[in-house]
Each structure stands twice: as structure tokens, then as C-alpha cells.
Design a protein around this motif. Structure first.
Motif, PDB file in Angstrom:
ATOM      1  N   GLY A 260       0.804  -1.213   0.000  1.00 23.41           N
ATOM      2  CA  GLY A 260       0.000   0.000   0.000  1.00 23.41           C
ATOM      3  C   GLY A 260       0.840   1.267   0.000  1.00 23.41           C
ATOM      4  N   TRP A 261       0.426   2.232  -0.800  1.00 21.32           N
ATOM      5  CA  TRP A 261       1.205   3.466  -0.948  1.00 21.32           C
ATOM      6  C   TRP A 261       1.199   4.302   0.339  1.00 21.32           C
ATOM      7  N   ARG A 262       0.162   4.122   1.165  1.00 13.13           N
ATOM      8  CA  ARG A 262       0.112   4.880   2.417  1.00 13.13           C
ATOM      9  C   ARG A 262       1.270   4.492   3.335  1.00 13.13           C
ATOM     10  N   VAL A 263       1.660   3.228   3.297  1.00 18.19           N
ATOM     11  CA  VAL A 263       2.786   2.765   4.111  1.00 18.19           C
ATOM     12  C   VAL A 263       4.069   3.461   3.675  1.00 18.19           C
ATOM     13  N   THR A 264       4.229   3.646   2.358  1.00 11.92           N
ATOM     14  CA  THR A 264       5.417   4.324   1.841  1.00 11.92           C
ATOM     15  C   THR A 264       5.544   5.721   2.432  1.00 11.92           C
ATOM     16  N   PHE A 265       4.452   6.466   2.421  1.00  9.91           N
ATOM     17  CA  PHE A 265       4.521   7.837   2.931  1.00  9.91           C
ATOM     18  C   PHE A 265       4.689   7.868   4.451  1.00  9.91           C
ATOM     19  N   ALA A 266       4.188   6.858   5.143  1.00  4.87           N
ATOM     20  CA  ALA A 266       4.411   6.772   6.583  1.00  4.87           C
ATOM     21  C   ALA A 266       5.889   6.527   6.877  1.00  4.87           C
ATOM     22  N   ILE A 267       6.515   5.675   6.061  1.00  2.25           N
ATOM     23  CA  ILE A 267       7.947   5.404   6.235  1.00  2.25           C
ATOM     24  C   ILE A 267       8.763   6.665   5.952  1.00  2.25           C
ATOM     25  N   VAL A 268       8.371   7.403   4.922  1.00  6.34           N
ATOM     26  CA  VAL A 268       9.072   8.647   4.592  1.00  6.34           C
ATOM     27  C   VAL A 268       8.955   9.637   5.751  1.00  6.34           C
ATOM     28  N   ALA A 269       7.777   9.703   6.368  1.00  7.94           N
ATOM     29  CA  ALA A 269       7.604  10.578   7.534  1.00  7.94           C
ATOM     30  C   ALA A 269       8.533  10.153   8.666  1.00  7.94           C
ATOM     31  N   ALA A 270       8.704   8.835   8.825  1.00  6.60           N
ATOM     32  CA  ALA A 270       9.618   8.338   9.854  1.00  6.60           C
ATOM     33  C   ALA A 270      11.055   8.731   9.547  1.00  6.60           C
ATOM     34  N   LEU A 271      11.433   8.722   8.261  1.00 11.93           N
ATOM     35  CA  LEU A 271      12.764   9.197   7.872  1.00 11.93           C
ATOM     36  C   LEU A 271      12.941  10.658   8.267  1.00 11.93           C
ATOM     37  N   GLY A 272      11.862  11.425   8.122  1.00  7.75           N
ATOM     38  CA  GLY A 272      11.910  12.822   8.530  1.00  7.75           C
ATOM     39  C   GLY A 272      12.181  12.970  10.016  1.00  7.75           C
ATOM     40  N   VAL A 273      11.604  12.084  10.822  1.00  6.51           N
ATOM     41  CA  VAL A 273      11.849  12.122  12.270  1.00  6.51           C
ATOM     42  C   VAL A 273      13.325  11.849  12.564  1.00  6.51           C
ATOM     43  N   VAL A 274      13.909  10.863  11.852  1.00 10.52           N
ATOM     44  CA  VAL A 274      15.333  10.566  12.031  1.00 10.52           C
ATOM     45  C   VAL A 274      16.182  11.782  11.656  1.00 10.52           C
ATOM     46  N   GLY A 275      15.839  12.420  10.533  1.00 11.98           N
ATOM     47  CA  GLY A 275      16.568  13.613  10.124  1.00 11.98           C
ATOM     48  C   GLY A 275      16.443  14.738  11.129  1.00 11.98           C
ATOM     49  N   LEU A 276      15.246  14.917  11.681  1.00 17.32           N
ATOM     50  CA  LEU A 276      15.011  15.963  12.671  1.00 17.32           C
ATOM     51  C   LEU A 276      15.850  15.734  13.929  1.00 17.32           C
ATOM     52  N   VAL A 277      15.863  14.505  14.413  1.00 19.16           N
ATOM     53  CA  VAL A 277      16.655  14.182  15.602  1.00 19.16           C
ATOM     54  C   VAL A 277      18.146  14.382  15.319  1.00 19.16           C
ATOM     55  N   GLY A 278      18.587  13.960  14.124  1.00 16.61           N
ATOM     56  CA  GLY A 278      19.994  14.131  13.759  1.00 16.61           C
ATOM     57  C   GLY A 278      20.408  15.589  13.719  1.00 16.61           C
ATOM     58  N   ILE A 279      19.559  16.430  13.152  1.00 18.78           N
ATOM     59  CA  ILE A 279      19.862  17.869  13.097  1.00 18.78           C
ATOM     60  C   ILE A 279      19.909  18.449  14.505  1.00 18.78           C
ATOM     61  N   ALA A 280      18.954  18.048  15.329  1.00 19.15           N
ATOM     62  CA  ALA A 280      18.898  18.564  16.704  1.00 19.15           C
ATOM     63  C   ALA A 280      20.147  18.204  17.493  1.00 19.15           C
ATOM     64  N   ARG A 281      20.682  17.014  17.265  1.00 20.72           N
ATOM     65  CA  ARG A 281      21.805  16.534  18.066  1.00 20.72           C
ATOM     66  C   ARG A 281      23.172  16.867  17.466  1.00 20.72           C
ATOM     67  N   LEU A 282      23.262  16.939  16.144  1.00 24.50           N
ATOM     68  CA  LEU A 282      24.572  17.019  15.500  1.00 24.50           C
ATOM     69  C   LEU A 282      24.917  18.370  14.883  1.00 24.50           C
ATOM     70  N   VAL A 283      23.921  19.103  14.415  1.00 25.46           N
ATOM     71  CA  VAL A 283      24.207  20.396  13.769  1.00 25.46           C
ATOM     72  C   VAL A 283      24.471  21.441  14.847  1.00 25.46           C
ATOM     73  N   PRO A 284      25.601  22.149  14.782  1.00 27.74           N
ATOM     74  CA  PRO A 284      25.905  23.162  15.802  1.00 27.74           C
ATOM     75  C   PRO A 284      24.916  24.315  15.759  1.00 27.74           C
ATOM     76  N   ASP A 285      24.597  24.830  16.934  1.00 30.14           N
ATOM     77  CA  ASP A 285      23.611  25.905  17.038  1.00 30.14           C
ATOM     78  C   ASP A 285      24.323  27.247  16.949  1.00 30.14           C
ATOM     79  N   THR A 286      24.699  27.620  15.733  1.00 26.81           N
ATOM     80  CA  THR A 286      25.386  28.892  15.530  1.00 26.81           C
ATOM     81  C   THR A 286      24.402  30.039  15.709  1.00 26.81           C
ATOM     82  N   PRO A 287      24.855  31.175  16.202  1.00 27.96           N
ATOM     83  CA  PRO A 287      23.939  32.303  16.385  1.00 27.96           C
ATOM     84  C   PRO A 287      23.453  32.849  15.049  1.00 27.96           C
ATOM     85  N   LYS A 288      22.284  33.465  15.098  1.00 22.03           N
ATOM     86  CA  LYS A 288      21.728  34.079  13.902  1.00 22.03           C
ATOM     87  C   LYS A 288      22.662  35.168  13.415  1.00 22.03           C
ATOM     88  N   ALA A 289      22.827  35.249  12.088  1.00 21.80           N
ATOM     89  CA  ALA A 289      23.720  36.252  11.511  1.00 21.80           C
ATOM     90  C   ALA A 289      23.278  37.653  11.910  1.00 21.80           C
TER      91      ALA A 289
END
Length: 402
Positions: A155-184
Motif C-alpha cells: 500500500g502506498w500509504r505505508v510508503t509515505f508513513a515510512i518517509v515521515a519516519a525518515l523525517g523524524v530521524v533527520g530531525l533528531v539528527g539535526i537537533a543533536r549534531l548540527v551546531p547551534d550557531t547564532p543568527k547572523a
């Protein structure tokens, strides 16, 4: 390369998967909602338009917060859009979900490219940008075929649910690994808009439209070309697109590596070779082996232009690069839409399924001409045409952290 680039690449992988996987699932989506295939195609068109308009809009809205926080918000928007698509009770709701997800696309790559470049030394910036874009290219090799297979099997709905889960992984990775540089500090919207007064920035974006448009003039119509002209079975098209994706991965990495050494020569070689290969595709399309090789080369040469073009925009708008970088991502999608339309015109005119290859060759050649013109203008002025912010001297890099 910093681990933060991995987090950006994961986000890019999810975005690349959701952008292209819908093309292989249109029959299933259309069948579930009881709409025609052309109507289901609005899910592709709506996404592309969302990228074009969302890139500058979301970037402008994000000028008041740090880039890390904006990247996290964009991934959140991406997750919401894909969950909405997965759960949509009606076609119109799914279309809204696709548009919501697309709003994150251009700004994520635009801001992400700036962040990636700032994570490394000046002589490795294009390589860092290429590393982030590797997520997008790998999506075409792994994410899209697997997503299509899952969608067709369970089912195609499962595909989009998995993609949303990939987004969660990306969000957590950015939160933990990308340095929080100050706004220019000292950079306002007017500074970001000032980049578009720079002819070199506009030329780089025009190269993006024409160069990548050349690629999609051919690839948009790859299925009918390969089945009606070359003689491949319908099921072979998926694996031909995997070859295209493998070429994209290799070309992206090579383009990033050599753009840090000789950016403009890299553009000359890749755009010139792309134009020649697209022209030859009208001949090689009649042979299965040669057509497979050509498809991989088109992917490689097309994506070899991505890191140098993105870096070119960052270099020329270095004082306030965020908006210009995001708009350049929209330029890729504009090239896709323009070339698909032109390719459709020549097919409708009765010139055959290989005719879009000539369209692509002309577009890529036009991008090469613009690259030569850009270099000539730069030599005439004696210095890069950079945008200056905060009253800094023309040859001095603005003292703005980005």
C-alpha cells in the motif's frame, strides 16, 4: 567531514524519496481515490510548484531565527506533510499534504547548503555541499525503488508513513549534531534581496535552470522512449532509473570534489559533455546496452553541475547567501518543469520519443554559453561580482557569520 553533514544528508534522503516516489505510485493512488492518471499527476505538479514558491517564502520567514532551528522546523513541516499524505481520506487532502511537504524542500536544501559550507574549511565547501546532496541522489538509487516496491506490495500509504519516519530521524539528527550557531547579525531581508542585483547570481541561477532542464528533458520521457524505441519491457524502466540514480551519486561526488579545485572549468566540462551525450542519446536510444550507459552518464554529468552551481551562488552572494541559495533550489525545479513542457511539445508535434533529447542538448548548450559569459564578465571586471552587505569593501568578505 563533520557528522552534522550526515544529519543533513538523511533529511535530503527523505526529501528526495518523497519527491520522486510518487511517480511510481500514481496508478495505485489514482485507483484508490477513483481519479484519472492525469489528475493524479497533479500530485507531481503541485509538489514542484510548492518547491518553487516555498523556497523563497520559507527562507524569508526564517530570517528571524537561527539556521539550525529553521532546519528543524522545516523537517517538522516535512513530517506533517507526509503524514497528511499517508492518512488523507480524499485526493484533495493528499494534494494539500504534498504541497505542505514541498514547502520544506527548497528552503531545506538552500539553508542546508549554507550550513554545510560553513561546517568545513573554505577549500572544502563544494565537497560539503555535495555530501549533503548525496542524500538526494542516494534516494533515487535506494529510497525511490524501495518505496515504490513497498507501495505496490503493501500500500502506498505505508510508503509515505515510512518517509515521515525518515523525517523524524533527520530531525533528531539535526537537533543533536548540527551546531547551534547564532543568527547572523546585521543581515536583513533587504541584504538577502540585494543578491538578486548581482548579475553573476542571476547567471548562475539561469545555468541551473538550463543545465538541469537538459537532464529532465530526456529523463521525464524515459519510460516511453525505452519501451517504444529501445524495446525494453515495462518492468525494466525501474532498473534503468536506478542506473540514472547511480550516475547521479557519482557525478555529485565528483562535481563536489573538483569544484573546490576549479569551479568554472568543472562547469565547462560537465555542461559541454552533457550537451554532447544528450544529443547522442537520439542515436544510442536504439540500442539497449548503449542506452543504459547513456542514461547513467546523463545522471552523472547532470549532477556533476549541482555542487559547483550551488557553490557559485554562495560565493557570489556571500554576504547574505541564504535566500539566493534557496531560490537556486527552486531554479532546479523550474528547469524540470520547463524541460518537461518543451519535451512534451516536440513529442506532440510528431517528432518522436527521442526528440526531447535534442531539447535537452540545446538547453545544456545554453547553460554552457552562460557559464562562458559569466567567466568573461568576471575577467573583465577583474574580480568576482559579489554582493556587499553592511558597507564592506567590494573585495572584502563580509564579516557576517552564516
Amino acid at each position: 567531514m563533520p557528522l552534522a553533514l550526515l544529519a543533513l544528508a538523511i533529511g535530503a534522503f527523505g526529501i528526495g524519496t518523497t519527491e520522486f516516489v510518487i511517480m511510481g505510485l500514481l496508478p495505485e493512488v489514482a485507483g484508490d481515490y477513483g481519479v484519472s492518471i492525469p489528475t493524479a499527476g497533479y500530485l507531481v505538479t503541485g509538489y514542484a510548484l510548492g518547491v518553487m514558491f516555498g523556497a523563497p517564502l520559507m527562507t524569508v520567514l526564517g530570517t528571524k531565527i537561527s539556521r539550525k532551528r529553521m532546519l528543524m522546523l522545516l523537517m517538522g513541516l516535512f513530517i506533517v506533510g507526509n503524514l497528511l499524505s499517508a492518512l488523507a481520506p480524499a485526493f484533495s487532502v493528499m494534494l494539500i499534504g504534498r504541497i505542505v511537504a514541498s514547502l520544506a524542500h527548497g528552503a531545506f536544501f538552500g539553508i542546508g547548503a549554507v550550513v554545510a559550507a560553513d561546517l568545513v574549511a573554505p577549500d572544502k565547501k563544494a565537497g560539503a555541499i555535495a555530501m549533503m546532496f548525496t542524500g538526494l541522489t542516494v534516494a533515487n538509487v535506494v529510497g525511490v525503488p524501495l518505496g515504490t516496491l513497498v507501495g505496490q506490495s503493501v500500500g502506498w500509504r505505508v510508503t509515505f508513513a515510512i518517509v515521515a519516519a525518515l523525517g523524524v530521524v533527520g530531525l533528531v539528527g539535526i537537533a543533536r549534531l548540527v551546531p547551534d550557531t547564532p543568527k547572523a547579525e546585521g543581515v536583513r531581508l533587504r541584504h538577502e534581496l540585494a543578491a538578486f542585483k548581482n548579475v553573476q547570481v542571476l547567471l548562475a541561477m539561469a545555468m541551473t535552470v538550463l543545465g538541469f532542464g537538459g537532464v529532465f528533458a530526456a529523463i521525464t520521457y524515459i519510460a516511453p522512449m525505452m519501451t517504444h524505441v529501445t524495446g525494453f519491457a515495462d518492468g525494466s524502466v525501474t532498473w534503468l532509473l536506478v542506473l540514472f540514480g547511480l550516475g547521479m551519486v557519482g557525478g555529485n561526488l565528483v562535481g563536489g570534489r573538483f569544484a573546490d579545485r576549479a569551479l568554472m572549468p568543472m562547469l565547462y566540462v560537465s555542461l559541454g559533455a552533457l550537451s554532447v551525450v544528450l544529443a547522442l542519446f537520439t542515436l544510442t536510444a536504439h540500442d539497449k546496452l548503449l542506452s543504459a550507459i547513456t542514461i547513467a552518464l546523463i545522471g552523472a554529468l547532470g549532477f556533476a553541475t549541482v555542487p559547483p552551481l550551488q557553490k557559485r551562488v554562495l560565493d557570489q552572494a556571500h554576504g547574505a547567501p541564504t535566500l539566493a541559495s534557496a531560490v537556486n533550489i527552486g531554479a532546479f525545479n523550474l528547469g524540470n518543469a520547463l524541460s518537461a513542457w518543451l519535451g512534451g511539445l516536440v513529442i506532440a508535434a510528431g517528432l518522436g520519443y527521442t526528440a526531447p533529447n535534442w531539447v535537452g542538448a540545446v538547453l545544456a548548450a545554453g547553460a554552457l554559453v552562460l557559464a562562458l559569459l559569466s567567466a568573461a564578465l568576471e575577467r573583465r571586471t577583474g574580480e568576482p561580482g559579489t554582493v556587499v552587505t553592511g558597507g564592506a569593501p567590494a573585495g572584502q568578505r563580509a564579516a557576517v557569520h552564516h
